[in-house]
Motif scaffolding. Structure first.
Motif, PDB file in Angstrom:
ATOM      1  N   VAL A 137      53.460  38.913  59.145  1.00  7.70           N
ATOM      2  CA  VAL A 137      53.341  38.469  57.746  1.00  7.70           C
ATOM      3  C   VAL A 137      51.798  38.231  57.273  1.00  7.70           C
ATOM      4  O   VAL A 137      51.354  38.569  56.079  1.00  7.70           O
ATOM      5  N   LEU A 138      50.984  38.052  58.323  1.00  9.80           N
ATOM      6  CA  LEU A 138      49.733  38.094  57.937  1.00  9.80           C
ATOM      7  C   LEU A 138      48.805  39.269  57.722  1.00  9.80           C
ATOM      8  O   LEU A 138      48.261  39.517  56.598  1.00  9.80           O
ATOM      9  N   MET A 139      49.282  40.281  58.293  1.00 11.39           N
ATOM     10  CA  MET A 139      49.135  41.822  57.999  1.00 11.39           C
ATOM     11  C   MET A 139      49.531  42.216  56.546  1.00 11.39           C
ATOM     12  O   MET A 139      48.777  42.659  55.862  1.00 11.39           O
ATOM     13  N   GLY A 140      50.849  41.620  56.403  1.00  7.57           N
ATOM     14  CA  GLY A 140      51.457  41.981  55.449  1.00  7.57           C
ATOM     15  C   GLY A 140      50.838  41.329  53.861  1.00  7.57           C
ATOM     16  O   GLY A 140      50.597  42.167  52.968  1.00  7.57           O
ATOM     17  N   GLY A 141      50.563  40.136  54.390  1.00  9.09           N
ATOM     18  CA  GLY A 141      49.822  39.598  53.221  1.00  9.09           C
ATOM     19  C   GLY A 141      48.205  40.083  52.988  1.00  9.09           C
ATOM     20  O   GLY A 141      47.995  40.292  51.810  1.00  9.09           O
ATOM     21  N   ALA A 142      47.794  40.490  54.016  1.00 11.97           N
ATOM     22  CA  ALA A 142      46.375  41.160  53.731  1.00 11.97           C
ATOM     23  C   ALA A 142      46.334  42.470  53.047  1.00 11.97           C
ATOM     24  O   ALA A 142      45.524  42.743  52.068  1.00 11.97           O
ATOM     25  N   VAL A 143      47.566  43.256  53.370  1.00  6.94           N
ATOM     26  CA  VAL A 143      47.927  44.741  52.727  1.00  6.94           C
ATOM     27  C   VAL A 143      48.029  44.302  51.039  1.00  6.94           C
ATOM     28  O   VAL A 143      47.598  44.750  50.231  1.00  6.94           O
ATOM     29  N   GLY A 144      49.072  43.397  50.967  1.00  6.49           N
ATOM     30  CA  GLY A 144      49.420  43.060  49.729  1.00  6.49           C
ATOM     31  C   GLY A 144      48.340  42.441  48.765  1.00  6.49           C
ATOM     32  O   GLY A 144      47.985  43.029  47.598  1.00  6.49           O
ATOM     33  N   ALA A 145      47.604  41.450  49.220  1.00  7.45           N
ATOM     34  CA  ALA A 145      46.456  40.959  48.561  1.00  7.45           C
ATOM     35  C   ALA A 145      45.412  42.100  48.289  1.00  7.45           C
ATOM     36  O   ALA A 145      44.949  42.113  47.288  1.00  7.45           O
ATOM     37  N   GLY A 146      45.179  43.052  49.322  1.00  7.70           N
ATOM     38  CA  GLY A 146      44.284  43.970  49.053  1.00  7.70           C
ATOM     39  C   GLY A 146      44.624  44.792  47.989  1.00  7.70           C
ATOM     40  O   GLY A 146      43.873  45.296  47.215  1.00  7.70           O
ATOM     41  N   ILE A 147      45.658  45.329  47.767  1.00  6.53           N
ATOM     42  CA  ILE A 147      46.194  46.428  46.827  1.00  6.53           C
ATOM     43  C   ILE A 147      46.231  45.647  45.542  1.00  6.53           C
ATOM     44  O   ILE A 147      45.869  46.059  44.450  1.00  6.53           O
ATOM     45  N   GLY A 148      46.700  44.411  45.473  1.00  6.35           N
ATOM     46  CA  GLY A 148      46.564  43.603  44.187  1.00  6.35           C
ATOM     47  C   GLY A 148      45.038  43.182  43.747  1.00  6.35           C
ATOM     48  O   GLY A 148      45.129  43.616  42.445  1.00  6.35           O
ATOM     49  N   LEU A 149      44.324  42.815  44.467  1.00 10.43           N
ATOM     50  CA  LEU A 149      43.066  42.661  44.147  1.00 10.43           C
ATOM     51  C   LEU A 149      42.311  43.995  43.730  1.00 10.43           C
ATOM     52  O   LEU A 149      41.517  44.104  42.838  1.00 10.43           O
ATOM     53  N   SER A 150      42.235  45.141  44.462  1.00  8.20           N
ATOM     54  CA  SER A 150      42.031  46.409  44.199  1.00  8.20           C
ATOM     55  C   SER A 150      42.390  46.832  42.985  1.00  8.20           C
ATOM     56  O   SER A 150      41.571  47.317  41.992  1.00  8.20           O
ATOM     57  N   VAL A 151      43.744  46.637  42.530  1.00 13.48           N
ATOM     58  CA  VAL A 151      44.183  46.970  40.914  1.00 13.48           C
ATOM     59  C   VAL A 151      43.425  45.899  40.043  1.00 13.48           C
ATOM     60  O   VAL A 151      43.157  46.478  38.835  1.00 13.48           O
ATOM     61  N   GLY A 152      43.276  44.821  40.343  1.00 10.45           N
ATOM     62  CA  GLY A 152      42.586  43.899  39.503  1.00 10.45           C
ATOM     63  C   GLY A 152      40.961  44.509  39.269  1.00 10.45           C
ATOM     64  O   GLY A 152      40.608  44.429  38.104  1.00 10.45           O
ATOM     65  N   VAL A 153      40.444  44.913  40.239  1.00  5.72           N
ATOM     66  CA  VAL A 153      39.008  45.371  40.150  1.00  5.72           C
ATOM     67  C   VAL A 153      39.068  46.766  39.269  1.00  5.72           C
ATOM     68  O   VAL A 153      38.160  46.795  38.548  1.00  5.72           O
ATOM     69  N   PHE A 154      40.190  47.477  39.557  1.00  2.00           N
ATOM     70  CA  PHE A 154      40.270  48.818  38.417  1.00  2.00           C
ATOM     71  C   PHE A 154      40.212  48.365  37.126  1.00  2.00           C
ATOM     72  O   PHE A 154      39.810  48.996  36.305  1.00  2.00           O
ATOM     73  N   PHE A 155      41.318  47.342  36.854  1.00  2.00           N
ATOM     74  CA  PHE A 155      41.554  47.043  35.292  1.00  2.00           C
ATOM     75  C   PHE A 155      40.074  46.547  34.932  1.00  2.00           C
ATOM     76  O   PHE A 155      39.974  46.704  33.789  1.00  2.00           O
ATOM     77  N   TYR A 156      39.469  45.559  35.940  1.00  2.00           N
ATOM     78  CA  TYR A 156      38.320  44.962  35.238  1.00  2.00           C
ATOM     79  C   TYR A 156      37.264  46.178  34.673  1.00  2.00           C
ATOM     80  O   TYR A 156      36.724  46.010  33.560  1.00  2.00           O
ATOM     81  N   TYR A 157      37.094  46.954  35.783  1.00  2.00           N
ATOM     82  CA  TYR A 157      35.937  48.102  35.261  1.00  2.00           C
ATOM     83  C   TYR A 157      36.527  49.076  34.321  1.00  2.00           C
ATOM     84  O   TYR A 157      35.742  49.526  33.663  1.00  2.00           O
ATOM     85  N   LEU A 158      37.828  49.228  34.404  1.00  2.00           N
ATOM     86  CA  LEU A 158      38.354  50.109  33.135  1.00  2.00           C
ATOM     87  C   LEU A 158      38.061  49.511  31.980  1.00  2.00           C
ATOM     88  O   LEU A 158      37.574  50.183  30.961  1.00  2.00           O
ATOM     89  N   LEU A 159      38.333  48.208  31.730  1.00  2.00           N
ATOM     90  CA  LEU A 159      38.102  47.556  30.255  1.00  2.00           C
ATOM     91  C   LEU A 159      36.569  47.561  29.996  1.00  2.00           C
ATOM     92  O   LEU A 159      36.036  47.829  28.932  1.00  2.00           O
ATOM     93  N   VAL A 160      35.928  46.939  30.926  1.00  2.00           N
ATOM     94  CA  VAL A 160      34.293  46.819  30.647  1.00  2.00           C
ATOM     95  C   VAL A 160      33.520  48.450  30.386  1.00  2.00           C
ATOM     96  O   VAL A 160      32.627  48.256  29.819  1.00  2.00           O
ATOM     97  N   ASN A 161      34.216  49.311  31.015  1.00  2.00           N
ATOM     98  CA  ASN A 161      33.418  50.600  30.752  1.00  2.00           C
ATOM     99  C   ASN A 161      33.915  51.624  29.696  1.00  2.00           C
ATOM    100  O   ASN A 161      33.362  52.564  29.494  1.00  2.00           O
ATOM    101  N   MET A 162      35.099  50.870  29.169  1.00  2.00           N
ATOM    102  CA  MET A 162      35.520  51.852  27.812  1.00  2.00           C
ATOM    103  C   MET A 162      34.400  51.408  26.663  1.00  2.00           C
ATOM    104  O   MET A 162      33.697  50.797  26.901  1.00  2.00           O
ATOM    105  N   ARG A 163      34.896  52.177  25.571  1.00  2.00           N
ATOM    106  CA  ARG A 163      33.959  51.784  24.364  1.00  2.00           C
ATOM    107  C   ARG A 163      34.398  50.450  23.958  1.00  2.00           C
ATOM    108  O   ARG A 163      35.609  50.087  24.336  1.00  2.00           O
ATOM    109  N   ARG A 164      33.437  49.541  23.765  1.00  3.45           N
ATOM    110  CA  ARG A 164      33.562  48.104  23.559  1.00  3.45           C
ATOM    111  C   ARG A 164      34.758  47.727  22.741  1.00  3.45           C
ATOM    112  O   ARG A 164      35.588  46.954  23.256  1.00  3.45           O
ATOM    113  N   SER A 165      35.135  48.336  21.688  1.00  3.21           N
ATOM    114  CA  SER A 165      36.149  47.960  20.939  1.00  3.21           C
ATOM    115  C   SER A 165      37.470  48.391  21.341  1.00  3.21           C
ATOM    116  O   SER A 165      38.344  47.651  21.389  1.00  3.21           O
ATOM    117  N   HIS A 166      37.403  49.832  22.015  1.00  4.70           N
ATOM    118  CA  HIS A 166      38.638  49.890  22.825  1.00  4.70           C
ATOM    119  C   HIS A 166      38.971  48.991  24.017  1.00  4.70           C
ATOM    120  O   HIS A 166      40.246  48.807  24.308  1.00  4.70           O
TER     121      HIS A 166
END
Lengths: 259, 442
Positions: A137-166
């Protein structure tokens, strides 16, 4: 067990990570300070712990439907915060509107962390004392949290690195979808608590995209994907998105007319 | 983007985590399937082993020496009607169907996976079963052992990425540090230990720009200095001719008076431009020494006392002998300009106070007068070059070019001193305080 833990933790983490990353990115694109994030994280995790510890008592309330009602309220609160955020963004030149905007962001992030964090605490807590199951459960939790946080990081950098209005428009779009998802989930909780009568799902797309698959989880967090939604859920989803759009359009129109 | 290092750390870590964990999940599923098929093979082998080891056809009691509660076996006759023998924990009835192959059945509140084997020689059925949850746990335990390092490697990867990105960005950080800590007058080229390809153009162009800027400043200074120096001689000649003209035409001539004022103004301007050049950092910084500010003020007041006396101004000096590290010529010029301003703008019979004292770990030089003072809104602007209060229409009608306080500011900056303007403690007038970093007290 590992796969179950991955799916459950991923579902919770992904939803909270998306809300946080989109608000973080929008705050940066709208030239806001980011100090609020620290405050919201501390309060959110504190609130999640308190809620998880008292969930037993909460569940006993309202004839055993307390947890469903509180969860429905938390989801509705996030939707309300998103609605006020959409309304307040066009009026950033006024101090009071800026303050309201900041409060809605902080409150939405705190509520999201309380809701998702308490589920994670409860889930993992259930396996403490069962060593054979705790480690997967702990390992599954770590994997799930890792994937979830990674997707969050990608979304953040996707939004801030786009043209501001976009970036701002894509951020708004994601918030609209999250808003719809929140209301649909609130309705689902009310169906579970029998406050809304359950009816036959209006479609079944589980053959194409299973809710348990990685894509299904991402779509669930992003657009509130349900393979077998009740008609009330679907209606709540689309109506709430319509309300958010209407509120944003009216607010922008009023700002345009104000000299 | 707040920080390149943070961006690289988070995006690389997110990529590694996402790719690794998705691969881990895929590996987990494959390994679990492989483990299940191994367990199935073992089950099949066990069934065949039991068949070959047990040739009894008659019905027997159950075998009590059960090794493990997680598995059982049954031996049925050819019709599946009579149970010939079984392990102690095995059910007495047929669970599922007696068809050769693997099946999943329920028994004793657990889900079991069994293998039904048709013994062709003795015409009977051998059923061997294992608890599914135990099989799954055993498989998961083995698989998790192999996956654990992948999860534990992520924090290690984060540390290595953080350090590697830090090393990679070191030239950029050095470049930023040098630019940040460059003094305003330092136009020397930026030098890095090693210049990576990505920064070559930036460093090269910045250094070329600094070089051109340095050259332009020097050219400007040389021009101002040379022009001022060259103009001194014709102005001296003009003054001699003016003196001769006054002798011939008399002092009362208004045109002569205007001409005299114009020449004096020009002479003053040239002297100030020369002072500005001489107190520029590259000229003065090399000649720092210990200077007693009280003694310096005493000698300066003594040398210029006549002009204060002519206007019947009362000049007073007080304070302690405090030393600062500075350039004597520049400090003389600073004090001269402050006293000159006080003298010019204080009316006849007015008062001028000069104080030198230690103040909060610094040395404060204060010059106060009882003149008209400066409106607070103008405090910042009076340090601008060629700026004069009310332009050339100053009420005092005094000679000035708007460089006096600029030079004072210039010299204060050179000594890392700060200037504070304020109202005079004499009721009206201006108070100028220059706070120098302290040297040694004598």
């Amino acid at each position: 067990m590992l796969l179950n833990a991955v799916i459950i933790i991923l579902r919770e983490v992904l939803e909270a990570a998306l809300i946080i990353s989109v608000f973080l990115a929008l705050s940066q694109l709208l030239n806001r300070n980011l100090w609020w994030m620290l405050v919201a994280l501390v309060l959110g995790f504190g609130g999640a712990y308190v809620y998880a510890v008292n969930l037993g008592q909460v569940s006993m309330m309202a004839g055993g439907t307390g947890q469903e009602i509180v969860n429905a309220c938390l989801h509705s609160l996030i939707f309300l915060c998103l609605l006020l955020f959409m309304i307040s963004v066009p009026h950033q030149q006024h101090v009071s509107w800026r303050l309201l905007n900041l409060v809605t962001i902080i409150l939405a992030v705190i509520t999201a962390i309380v809701r998702e964090g308490s589920e994670i605490i409860l889930y993992i807590n259930g396996f403490i004392g069962i060593p054979d199951l705790l480690s997967p459960v702990l390992m599954g939790g770590a994997v799930g949290a890792g994937i979830g946080l990674s997707v969050g990081v990608f979304f953040y950098y996707l939004l801030v690195n786009m043209r501001r209005s976009h970036g701002i428009w894509l951020g708004y779009l994601i918030l609209l979808l999250i808003g719809g998802s929140m209301v649909a989930q609130a309705v689902e909780f009310m169906i579970q608590a029998d406050y809304i009568s359950a009816t036959t799902p209006i479609w079944d797309s589980s053959h194409w995209i299973s809710e348990r698959s990685a894509v299904g989880q991402l779509l669930y967090a992003l657009v509130g994907y349900e393979a077998t939604p009740a008609p009330q859920q679907a209606a709540a989803y689309f109506i709430s998105i319509g309300v958010l759009i209407a509120a944003a359009v009216i607010s922008y129109t009023i700002r345009g007319r104000t000299p | 983007m707040k920080s390149i290092r943070l961006f690289l750390l988070l995006s690389l870590l997110a990529t590694i985590t996402l790719v690794n964990f998705v691969a881990l999940l895929h590996g987990y599923q494959s390994s679990m399937q492989k483990a299940q098929s191994l367990f199935d093979s073992r089950l099949e082998s066990t069934a065949r082993l039991i068949a070959s080891a047990n040739s009894e056809q008659a019905e027997r009691q159950s075998i009590a020496q059960q090794q493990t509660p997680y598995s059982y076996f049954q031996i049925w006759d050819s019709g599946g009607k009579q149970l010939l023998t079984r392990s102690q924990n095995a059910p007495e009835a047929v669970t599922g169907e007696l068809a050769e192959g693997f099946h999943e059945v329920n028994h004793a509140s657990y889900r079991w996976r069994n293998y039904v084997y048709r013994d062709q020689h003795l015409n009977r059925w051998i059923v061997v079963a294992e608890r599914i949850d135990i099989r799954y746990s055993l498989a998961e335990e083995v698989v998790l052992e192999s996956l654990l390092p992948i999860v534990l490697a992520i924090p290690m990867a984060a540390l290595i990425i953080w350090l590697a990105v830090g090393v990679g960005l070191k030239p950029l950080r050095q470049f930023a540090d040098q630019v940040r800590h460059k003094r305003a007058d330092d136009l020397s080229p930026i030098e890095l230990d090693r210049v990576p390809a990505e920064l070559t153009a930036v460093v090269g162009n910045t250094n070329a720009l600094l070089g051109r800027l340095d050259e332009a400043f020097h050219r400007e200074q040389r021009f101002a200095s040379d022009a001022a120096h060259e103009l001194r001689t014709p102005i001296s000649v003009l003054k001699v001719h003016l003196h001769n003209l006054r002798q011939r035409l008399g002092n009362e001539d208004e045109d002569i008076a205007l001409l005299r004022a114009g020449i004096e103004r020009m002479g003053h301007l040239i002297e100030q431009i020369l002072a500005l050049y001489r107190t520029s950092p590259d000229q003065a910084a090399v000649k720092f020494e210990k200077v007693d500010m009280l003694k310096l003020a005493q000698s300066l007041i003594a040398s210029e006392f006549v002009q204060f006396e002519q206007k019947q101004q009362q000049i007073e000096l007080s304070g302690d002998n405090v030393e600062i590290e500075g350039n004597r010529f520049a400090l003389e010029t600073l004090l001269h300009n402050l006293l000159s301003n006080a003298h010019k703008y204080t009316p006849a019979g007015g008062q001028i106070h000069i104080r030198v004292r230690p103040l909060s770990g610094k040395v404060a030089l204060t010059v106060e007068d009882s003149g008209p003072g400066i409106p607070e809104a103008q405090y910042e602007r009076v340090f601008e070059r060629f700026y004069r209060l009310q332009g050339d229409q100053h009420a005092s009608g005094e000679l000035g070019c708007g460089l006096g306080l600029t030079i004072v500011k210039h010299i204060a900056d050179l000594h890392h001193a700060t200037i504070k303007l304020g109202p005079s403690s004499m009721g009206q007038g201006l108070s100028v305080t220059v706070l120098f970093p302290q040297g040694e007290q004598s």
